[in-house]
Design a protein around this motif. Structure first.
Motif, PDB file in Angstrom:
ATOM      1  N   ALA A 183      44.946  48.099  43.142  1.00  0.00           N
ATOM      2  CA  ALA A 183      46.442  47.504  42.544  1.00  0.00           C
ATOM      3  C   ALA A 183      46.396  46.097  43.483  1.00  0.00           C
ATOM      4  O   ALA A 183      46.359  46.423  45.201  1.00  0.00           O
ATOM      5  CB  ALA A 183      47.317  48.707  42.794  1.00  0.00           C
ATOM      6  N   ALA A 184      46.780  45.495  42.902  1.00  0.00           N
ATOM      7  CA  ALA A 184      47.226  43.612  42.842  1.00  0.00           C
ATOM      8  C   ALA A 184      48.345  44.326  44.024  1.00  0.00           C
ATOM      9  O   ALA A 184      49.302  44.018  43.246  1.00  0.00           O
ATOM     10  CB  ALA A 184      46.661  42.596  42.430  1.00  0.00           C
ATOM     11  N   ALA A 185      48.690  42.822  45.259  1.00  0.00           N
ATOM     12  CA  ALA A 185      49.489  42.416  45.798  1.00  0.00           C
ATOM     13  C   ALA A 185      50.144  41.418  44.936  1.00  0.00           C
ATOM     14  O   ALA A 185      49.860  40.550  45.431  1.00  0.00           O
ATOM     15  CB  ALA A 185      49.473  43.012  47.475  1.00  0.00           C
ATOM     16  N   ILE A 186      51.561  41.513  43.789  1.00  0.00           N
ATOM     17  CA  ILE A 186      51.538  40.178  43.444  1.00  0.00           C
ATOM     18  C   ILE A 186      53.256  40.223  42.756  1.00  0.00           C
ATOM     19  O   ILE A 186      53.560  41.261  43.185  1.00  0.00           O
ATOM     20  CB  ILE A 186      50.394  39.611  41.941  1.00  0.00           C
ATOM     21  CG1 ILE A 186      50.064  41.368  41.268  1.00  0.00           C
ATOM     22  CG2 ILE A 186      49.046  39.401  42.800  1.00  0.00           C
ATOM     23  CD1 ILE A 186      49.238  40.885  39.943  1.00  0.00           C
ATOM     24  N   PRO A 187      54.084  39.537  42.658  1.00  0.00           N
ATOM     25  CA  PRO A 187      55.143  38.957  42.359  1.00  0.00           C
ATOM     26  C   PRO A 187      55.525  40.223  41.299  1.00  0.00           C
ATOM     27  O   PRO A 187      55.882  41.018  41.527  1.00  0.00           O
ATOM     28  CB  PRO A 187      55.373  38.234  42.267  1.00  0.00           C
ATOM     29  CG  PRO A 187      54.252  37.393  42.696  1.00  0.00           C
ATOM     30  CD  PRO A 187      52.647  37.788  42.275  1.00  0.00           C
ATOM     31  N   GLU A 188      54.617  39.931  40.438  1.00  0.00           N
ATOM     32  CA  GLU A 188      54.647  41.346  39.167  1.00  0.00           C
ATOM     33  C   GLU A 188      55.015  43.037  39.764  1.00  0.00           C
ATOM     34  O   GLU A 188      55.451  43.564  38.646  1.00  0.00           O
ATOM     35  CB  GLU A 188      54.125  40.532  37.853  1.00  0.00           C
ATOM     36  CG  GLU A 188      53.050  41.798  38.316  1.00  0.00           C
ATOM     37  CD  GLU A 188      51.989  40.773  37.042  1.00  0.00           C
ATOM     38  OE1 GLU A 188      51.913  41.113  35.881  1.00  0.00           O
ATOM     39  OE2 GLU A 188      51.932  38.769  37.346  1.00  0.00           O
TER      40      GLU A 188
END
Length: 298
Positions: free
Chosen positions: A58-63
């Motif tokens: 899973a990408a660690a991004i703001p959303e």
């Protein structure tokens, strides 16, 4: 050969594992949903030392907030993390031989802006930012130019998000979800003719239709509860006007299979099409053995 699919082929021992762990403080979810739990495991065999590029976390991004994660990889001679497309997620280089197993567990909280597609307008092409412009062009599996006449005839009375919603619904009504009928060489044109396929094929068709309408669209590899059969999933993401930001835009997830709720979808990575976001790319002969994915809402 180089295949563009969830798994691609290009071109130790299993007793010890390399492990990464992350434990981050929880934050409130803007969408009001409970965290998403993910468990993934897949195995493959490499007859000789081979370079492998992985993208499954899973990408660690703001959303979306990674509450915790744990990744176990088979032994390797070389291991390195590199940024993925647009810094959405990471890829992992390994060099390995023999039986290899990858195991991944994570808890993710979604904090995504989800809008009603029908209420969003399209941005004029000359207002598009650079990150969106590249997703107007044809790509390996999404030859948008081939769909121009069909789009004009079928969806000519709609525009912007309303057109995307109509395209999504048209695909859902006219396609049949059938595993095994497509392969790594199948593109949007072949899926459009066959009117059947899996999530990858549905996403490719929607992306091609959107680009044929001058609406930027990209491919998203993801996890989502409700996907049947459980597996790595793929959806489209389109760039439309953001009503909250004058002259601004917003990326909105769209799943023509109808299985993934955008507010519960965990992004792995994005790209022009499936060729950019394979969960495993092998730069040499490899034998893919097994795969299992479990995604649930807590």
């Amino acid at each position: 050969p180089r295949f563009g699919a969830l798994f691609r082929f290009r071109g130790g021992s299993h007793a010890v594992f390399r492990t990464w762990q992350r434990n981050l403080p929880a934050s409130p979810s803007l969408t009001g949903h409970m965290p998403i739990s993910i468990e993934t495991r897949f195995a493959f065999h490499l007859a000789a030392p081979t370079d492998i590029l992985l993208q499954f976390e899973a990408a660690a991004i703001p959303e979306q907030t990674i509450l915790s994660s744990d990744t176990d990889l088979c032994p390797d001679e070389r291991c390195a993390r590199v940024s993925a497309q647009h810094d959405i997620g990471e890829r992992i280089w390994i060099r390995a031989q023999g039986e290899c197993t990858v195991a991944y567990r994570a808890r993710v909280d979604i904090e995504r802006q989800v809008s009603n597609l029908e209420e969003l307008s399209a941005l004029p092409a000359h207002h598009l930012p650079g990150e969106a412009v590249e997703y107007l062009f044809d790509s390996r599996y999404c030859p948008a130019d081939d769909f121009q006449s069909f789009v004009d005839a079928q969806f000519g009375d709609t525009a912007g998000g309303a057109r995307i919603a109509r395209m999504r619904d048209w695909i859902g009504e006219n396609f049949t979800y059938v595993p095994g009928v497509s392969d790594s060489g199948t593109g949007a044109a072949q899926s459009f003719i066959a009117r059947q396929g899996i999530c990858r094929d549905y996403a490719h068709v929607l992306i091609a239709l959107a680009r044929a309408s001058a609406i930027p669209a990209r491919y998203v590899a993801c996890y989502a509860p409700g996907v049947d059969p459980p597996d790595f999933h793929a959806v489209a993401e389109v760039f439309l006007a953001d009503p909250a930001t004058p002259a601004g835009g917003t990326w909105q997830l769209v799943d023509p299979t109808g299985m993934a709720d955008p507010s519960q979808t965990v992004k792995i990575g994005v790209g022009r099409d499936a060729a950019d976001v394979s969960f495993l790319t092998s730069f040499g002969p490899s034998d893919f053995r097994t795969s299992s994915v479990s995604v649930s809402q807590e």
